[in-house]
Design a protein around this motif. Sequence first.
Motif, PDB file in Angstrom:
ATOM      1  N   LEU A   1       6.226   1.366  15.289  1.00 49.71           N
ATOM      2  CA  LEU A   1       4.877   1.888  15.477  1.00 49.71           C
ATOM      3  C   LEU A   1       4.298   2.407  14.161  1.00 49.71           C
ATOM      4  O   LEU A   1       3.140   2.122  13.816  1.00 49.71           O
ATOM      5  CB  LEU A   1       4.907   3.002  16.529  1.00 49.71           C
ATOM      6  CG  LEU A   1       3.570   3.621  16.920  1.00 49.71           C
ATOM      7  CD1 LEU A   1       2.610   2.569  17.440  1.00 49.71           C
ATOM      8  CD2 LEU A   1       3.786   4.711  17.968  1.00 49.71           C
ATOM      9  N   ILE A   2       5.114   3.162  13.425  1.00 42.81           N
ATOM     10  CA  ILE A   2       4.642   3.686  12.138  1.00 42.81           C
ATOM     11  C   ILE A   2       4.352   2.540  11.173  1.00 42.81           C
ATOM     12  O   ILE A   2       3.364   2.559  10.431  1.00 42.81           O
ATOM     13  CB  ILE A   2       5.683   4.651  11.549  1.00 42.81           C
ATOM     14  CG1 ILE A   2       5.792   5.916  12.421  1.00 42.81           C
ATOM     15  CG2 ILE A   2       5.326   5.035  10.123  1.00 42.81           C
ATOM     16  CD1 ILE A   2       6.900   6.855  12.005  1.00 42.81           C
ATOM     17  N   TYR A   3       5.194   1.530  11.188  1.00 44.84           N
ATOM     18  CA  TYR A   3       4.960   0.360  10.324  1.00 44.84           C
ATOM     19  C   TYR A   3       3.608  -0.284  10.641  1.00 44.84           C
ATOM     20  O   TYR A   3       2.825  -0.594   9.735  1.00 44.84           O
ATOM     21  CB  TYR A   3       6.090  -0.660  10.509  1.00 44.84           C
ATOM     22  CG  TYR A   3       5.845  -1.968   9.785  1.00 44.84           C
ATOM     23  CD1 TYR A   3       6.197  -2.111   8.448  1.00 44.84           C
ATOM     24  CD2 TYR A   3       5.247  -3.046  10.442  1.00 44.84           C
ATOM     25  CE1 TYR A   3       5.965  -3.309   7.775  1.00 44.84           C
ATOM     26  CE2 TYR A   3       5.007  -4.243   9.785  1.00 44.84           C
ATOM     27  CZ  TYR A   3       5.378  -4.363   8.450  1.00 44.84           C
ATOM     28  OH  TYR A   3       5.128  -5.543   7.779  1.00 44.84           O
ATOM     29  N   LEU A   4       3.331  -0.494  11.921  1.00 50.25           N
ATOM     30  CA  LEU A   4       2.077  -1.139  12.308  1.00 50.25           C
ATOM     31  C   LEU A   4       0.878  -0.266  11.961  1.00 50.25           C
ATOM     32  O   LEU A   4      -0.152  -0.772  11.501  1.00 50.25           O
ATOM     33  CB  LEU A   4       2.088  -1.444  13.810  1.00 50.25           C
ATOM     34  CG  LEU A   4       3.100  -2.493  14.273  1.00 50.25           C
ATOM     35  CD1 LEU A   4       3.107  -2.600  15.794  1.00 50.25           C
ATOM     36  CD2 LEU A   4       2.786  -3.853  13.652  1.00 50.25           C
ATOM     37  N   ILE A   5       0.989   1.039  12.173  1.00 43.21           N
ATOM     38  CA  ILE A   5      -0.124   1.940  11.864  1.00 43.21           C
ATOM     39  C   ILE A   5      -0.442   1.914  10.376  1.00 43.21           C
ATOM     40  O   ILE A   5      -1.601   1.797   9.969  1.00 43.21           O
ATOM     41  CB  ILE A   5       0.204   3.376  12.328  1.00 43.21           C
ATOM     42  CG1 ILE A   5       0.183   3.449  13.862  1.00 43.21           C
ATOM     43  CG2 ILE A   5      -0.772   4.381  11.726  1.00 43.21           C
ATOM     44  CD1 ILE A   5       0.638   4.779  14.413  1.00 43.21           C
ATOM     45  N   LEU A   6       0.583   1.996   9.554  1.00 43.06           N
ATOM     46  CA  LEU A   6       0.364   2.069   8.114  1.00 43.06           C
ATOM     47  C   LEU A   6      -0.049   0.732   7.518  1.00 43.06           C
ATOM     48  O   LEU A   6      -0.595   0.696   6.406  1.00 43.06           O
ATOM     49  CB  LEU A   6       1.622   2.576   7.398  1.00 43.06           C
ATOM     50  CG  LEU A   6       1.662   4.094   7.149  1.00 43.06           C
ATOM     51  CD1 LEU A   6       1.681   4.868   8.453  1.00 43.06           C
ATOM     52  CD2 LEU A   6       2.854   4.462   6.276  1.00 43.06           C
ATOM     53  N   ASN A   7       0.169  -0.361   8.247  1.00 47.33           N
ATOM     54  CA  ASN A   7      -0.124  -1.672   7.668  1.00 47.33           C
ATOM     55  C   ASN A   7      -1.209  -2.434   8.424  1.00 47.33           C
ATOM     56  O   ASN A   7      -1.372  -3.640   8.239  1.00 47.33           O
ATOM     57  CB  ASN A   7       1.156  -2.513   7.612  1.00 47.33           C
ATOM     58  CG  ASN A   7       2.137  -1.968   6.596  1.00 47.33           C
ATOM     59  OD1 ASN A   7       1.970  -2.164   5.387  1.00 47.33           O
ATOM     60  ND2 ASN A   7       3.142  -1.251   7.070  1.00 47.33           N
ATOM     61  N   THR A   8      -1.953  -1.726   9.266  1.00 48.68           N
ATOM     62  CA  THR A   8      -3.092  -2.368   9.937  1.00 48.68           C
ATOM     63  C   THR A   8      -4.146  -2.780   8.927  1.00 48.68           C
ATOM     64  O   THR A   8      -4.700  -3.875   8.983  1.00 48.68           O
ATOM     65  CB  THR A   8      -3.700  -1.413  10.978  1.00 48.68           C
ATOM     66  OG1 THR A   8      -2.794  -1.303  12.079  1.00 48.68           O
ATOM     67  CG2 THR A   8      -5.035  -1.932  11.482  1.00 48.68           C
ATOM     68  N   GLN A   9      -4.410  -1.901   7.978  1.00 47.93           N
ATOM     69  CA  GLN A   9      -5.398  -2.219   6.945  1.00 47.93           C
ATOM     70  C   GLN A   9      -4.746  -3.049   5.834  1.00 47.93           C
ATOM     71  O   GLN A   9      -3.535  -3.038   5.662  1.00 47.93           O
ATOM     72  CB  GLN A   9      -5.994  -0.935   6.384  1.00 47.93           C
ATOM     73  CG  GLN A   9      -6.650  -0.076   7.466  1.00 47.93           C
ATOM     74  CD  GLN A   9      -7.321   1.145   6.900  1.00 47.93           C
ATOM     75  OE1 GLN A   9      -8.234   1.047   6.102  1.00 47.93           O
ATOM     76  NE2 GLN A   9      -6.866   2.310   7.325  1.00 47.93           N
TER      77      GLN A   9
ATOM     78  N   LYS B   1      -5.540  -2.751   2.503  1.00 52.62           N
ATOM     79  CA  LYS B   1      -5.459  -2.110   1.196  1.00 52.62           C
ATOM     80  C   LYS B   1      -5.032  -0.655   1.313  1.00 52.62           C
ATOM     81  O   LYS B   1      -3.908  -0.282   1.040  1.00 52.62           O
ATOM     82  CB  LYS B   1      -6.816  -2.220   0.489  1.00 52.62           C
ATOM     83  CG  LYS B   1      -7.244  -3.659   0.230  1.00 52.62           C
ATOM     84  CD  LYS B   1      -8.634  -3.721  -0.396  1.00 52.62           C
ATOM     85  CE  LYS B   1      -9.080  -5.166  -0.606  1.00 52.62           C
ATOM     86  NZ  LYS B   1     -10.442  -5.247  -1.166  1.00 52.62           N
ATOM     87  N   TYR B   2      -5.954   0.192   1.787  1.00 53.02           N
ATOM     88  CA  TYR B   2      -5.710   1.625   1.778  1.00 53.02           C
ATOM     89  C   TYR B   2      -4.536   1.996   2.684  1.00 53.02           C
ATOM     90  O   TYR B   2      -4.499   1.646   3.857  1.00 53.02           O
ATOM     91  CB  TYR B   2      -6.959   2.379   2.233  1.00 53.02           C
ATOM     92  CG  TYR B   2      -6.720   3.852   2.452  1.00 53.02           C
ATOM     93  CD1 TYR B   2      -6.529   4.709   1.372  1.00 53.02           C
ATOM     94  CD2 TYR B   2      -6.676   4.375   3.741  1.00 53.02           C
ATOM     95  CE1 TYR B   2      -6.303   6.053   1.562  1.00 53.02           C
ATOM     96  CE2 TYR B   2      -6.446   5.717   3.939  1.00 53.02           C
ATOM     97  CZ  TYR B   2      -6.265   6.558   2.848  1.00 53.02           C
ATOM     98  OH  TYR B   2      -6.037   7.886   3.045  1.00 53.02           O
ATOM     99  N   GLY B   3      -3.561   2.701   2.138  1.00 47.42           N
ATOM    100  CA  GLY B   3      -2.474   3.259   2.932  1.00 47.42           C
ATOM    101  C   GLY B   3      -1.382   2.296   3.305  1.00 47.42           C
ATOM    102  O   GLY B   3      -0.426   2.674   3.973  1.00 47.42           O
ATOM    103  N   THR B   4      -1.466   1.042   2.896  1.00 51.65           N
ATOM    104  CA  THR B   4      -0.453   0.074   3.317  1.00 51.65           C
ATOM    105  C   THR B   4       0.874   0.329   2.604  1.00 51.65           C
ATOM    106  O   THR B   4       0.932   0.756   1.454  1.00 51.65           O
ATOM    107  CB  THR B   4      -0.915  -1.363   3.016  1.00 51.65           C
ATOM    108  OG1 THR B   4      -1.212  -1.466   1.625  1.00 51.65           O
ATOM    109  CG2 THR B   4      -2.142  -1.714   3.823  1.00 51.65           C
ATOM    110  N   ASP B   5       1.938   0.071   3.322  1.00 49.72           N
ATOM    111  CA  ASP B   5       3.288   0.231   2.779  1.00 49.72           C
ATOM    112  C   ASP B   5       4.190  -0.704   3.568  1.00 49.72           C
ATOM    113  O   ASP B   5       4.686  -0.353   4.633  1.00 49.72           O
ATOM    114  CB  ASP B   5       3.743   1.695   2.917  1.00 49.72           C
ATOM    115  CG  ASP B   5       5.132   1.911   2.315  1.00 49.72           C
ATOM    116  OD1 ASP B   5       5.716   0.936   1.795  1.00 49.72           O
ATOM    117  OD2 ASP B   5       5.627   3.049   2.358  1.00 49.72           O
TER     118      ASP B   5
END
Length: 998
Positions: free
Chosen positions: A163-171, A173-177
């Motif tokens: 879940l955290i992976y999907l949240i942080l990588n929905t966008q 550019k900004y905030g992706t990891d």
Amino acid sequence: MDRYETSAIPVQIRLLLDSVDPEDTVLQEYVRFVAPNLLTQLATYSAKGGKAFLEKCRQEGYNYHDKPDQSMVAHVLNGIFPVMRIVRELERRDLLALNDVERKLYLTAYTLHDLDKIAGEKDLYQLGTSETREHLIQTLTAWIERLAIDRFFPEYVQFLDDLIYLILNTQDKYGTDALPYNYGIGKLAPRKRDFLRDLSNLSDVLNYLDDKQSDGNLLTSPANVCQGKLQKLLARLSQGQLRFAYHQLSTVTGLLTNLINNTILHLFRERGYIPLLFFPNGVVYLADNQKSVKDIADQLFEAVTKKISTACKQRLQQNLTGFTRDGKGMKFSHYYHNIFSVPELLSVAGLAVNKIIHDKKKPVSAERLATMRQMQKDGGKWAIPDEIELNYEASLDVDRLAEYLMVVEQVLSAIPKIADVDQKIMNSLGLADEYEHISVIPDKGGAKYRWYLAAGKYLQQHRGLDREELDAAMATIVQTIIDAYRPQIEQYENQRESFSFLRSYLQAIVDLDGTAIQGWQDFVKELEIYSSAHKSGRKTLMCSLCSTPYATDRQQETAVLFQPQVYSNKQPLNKQADRRGICDVCSLELMLRQILMKSRFQASGGNFENLKVKYLYLYPGYYFTTESARYVARFYQDSLKHLNLFKVTNALTGRQGFNIQDVLELEDFQIETEDEAEENGTDRFLKMELPKNDLATFFFFGIPSFEKEPSETESWVLPAFLALALPFVLTAKVVASECPLPLYATGNEFRETVILDAPHHFLMHILEQDRFRIDEVFNKLETLTAVFRMHLDVYSSKGKPNWNRINEIAMNLDTDRMYVFHYLMKLQRDQKWESLPRSVVTRYLHLYQLLQREGDMSIFKGLVDRYYVFYHPADFNSHNILRPVSTAIALTIKSDTDLSEEDAILEMIGEIKGSQERVHNKQAKGYAPIGGYDELAAIREFVEYFYHVTFQGYCRGERALLRERANRIKSGCEAYYLETHAPRKKNKEVVNNTDTDA
């Protein structure tokens, strides 16, 4: 009972449940459990735009694109609904298989992908340390519980890393990891996790396409959606089988463009295109990559004209809109010729004659006969030969037959190659022998007297006909005439083209999936018309509603909703009479509004203008999905019928104000049952009534003033409230305007969530602006509602709101916010209350807080809190409550203007200290909680605050101004004391006994 049982579900959620695919059980559960909390918890959060964020960017010097508003609720639902529809299509094609857990994981991830914005923590997505990771998990868990996602997806704990992976990588550019080792092991296979990430990314990009190719364009029109990046995402997900397609209009008029959109939508559906996103000016579809819609261009004109005729024909036959009668006979709107064939039109005219000349009417056939006899007697210009026998029995049947025959003559005479219509009518009446005599009777003043004489003679020959027999006879007469002219009529029908201007109009405004049909807007002709209309002695008419290259003609009173131009004999030299023109397009739009907008108000011309209608135009937060469009349509048709501001303000204004849920649960926003709808009658609002199974792409409605002779003030009260409330109920943007045509084609043309177009000045006094961002709308709604409630408190009488007095309230509050307490005391005097209910005190204090401007300070709070340190009143008598404040005000007003600041302060300290001594000695009522030096220091602090803040600040050091504002200061202090410091007695809500001079 569970709060999510059907009977307990809010109406908005029930409508959404009805709009969502019933076979998609996961999405049904999401709407049932999560959506109610989205509506109440995130409605005021901004996903795009927002005043607070833009202000922050400006303060930090960040040159941020000034985005149009989009609420977080719209951002989430606009991403979820279309992508879930795409998922279902991929599954149908065997390109995808998601189980329920994977669906829930995607829905949860996208719902919370902007968790940093929701939580207001810019650096929330840092995973560098165990502490930052733990903080992220705690914040995420808190919002999962707050939105009831834990009830929808109780297994989320097992998939926390995914879940955290999907949240942080929905966008993108900004905030992706995307580094896997930052997320632990995870339970999803990498390929499936990346696929869910693509889904979540597609949801986000559908709301905002931010890449170099689109130059950061917002997806607020159909063409912008079908950009390269989105096409690539969809192609990757569908293995190249699907693409986005669209149709788009370059302008929006309202009903006309709704019908055009629906026509194109139907043609696209016939070719297998799946509607996905709805804009005011078009639709985005999910399409097979190999399909084309080029053939639609050739069919569009015929399909649109057929759509218009079909939509209008049945309503006109029922309501007979546009038919009137005056001294010259029956009149009807020109659009009947475009919608009905000649036989159909004559049949409808018969219905109109019977409706207008009903049994309660007084027959005019006697007056017509008397006029003809006078004309025969006078001779001269209007001479009727003496040999003509003027005699018949006047009756309503004579009126009906005569008026109908006039319509028959008018309609048939307008057809080319048809001659001698009047003789043919006389023959069909069996009055051929009378033709030569009757035909010479002149039309004095425009009234065709000969048809009254013909009708009278026909009825003399056919005595005893009842209404049904007369109707049958009229139908037979007309059928005989039609049969006689059938070749000419058929040739006329085959050669004429209804709404012929629509052909060039459609060519100019329609874009079918990237290809304009074949035309363009004729700006050269538009300029020529404009220039010609402004020349001295002009002959060209300008359209009153738009600038247009289309033919413009003089308006017809029966065909438009505004009053015809008032004419005058006094005209300047070299200038023709003022005339209000209307072009073919606007005329058609207003025709459709006359026919397809239902309301209990059936008015035109001056009567319509007297209603002072204000229009509310509803724009999506970028776009409506198929589901949200259905939801808005159902709410629009079945819920929004009437609204009682007495009930609404009472329901919303409580001790602690109100919240979004209170707005959503308003009784007037609920769906009525069929029995309730029948009992309550027709809508009071003017709303579209499109053909069954048609889905509007643009919603708007008119709000007539409910007063008999409304003022401009009264006409703006309800529209202003609805404009601020509906963004939360419908997750939409709203423009309120007096203009009958929309000011904006799409929501992309304005940035804010609510616009009040040229509102009455009382609204500007209260709201201070006419454009509102999403994160300031609710505060303005609460403020306006509280002021409305105060107005109804002090000025309503015997059920009449007397809204014109709100101008006084608004101006006073704009001048001085402390007028709130002037009206509080007025309410007490008017109601003859010995004491004020605490709930009323709390409500007025809350209004005062809502009205505070930036930099304002609560003066009475500062005064009461400071004197309460050294003095407690013994009871609830106003004199005792206000003793220190009254003393300071009285001494300042009476003090010598030459007195220095320090001397004035010392004089007040001495007087208040003396008063406190009497309290200590029990010579005056009250309590002194402290004494000695502490008491003297507290008194000095109170006096200095009064002198510097109240007198020199609030009253600008002017004693006259202090005298004028004294009662408001004391009223505010008393209210604040009663709410904050007065002891609460058991079983007693009231807390004071106010003297009239307080």
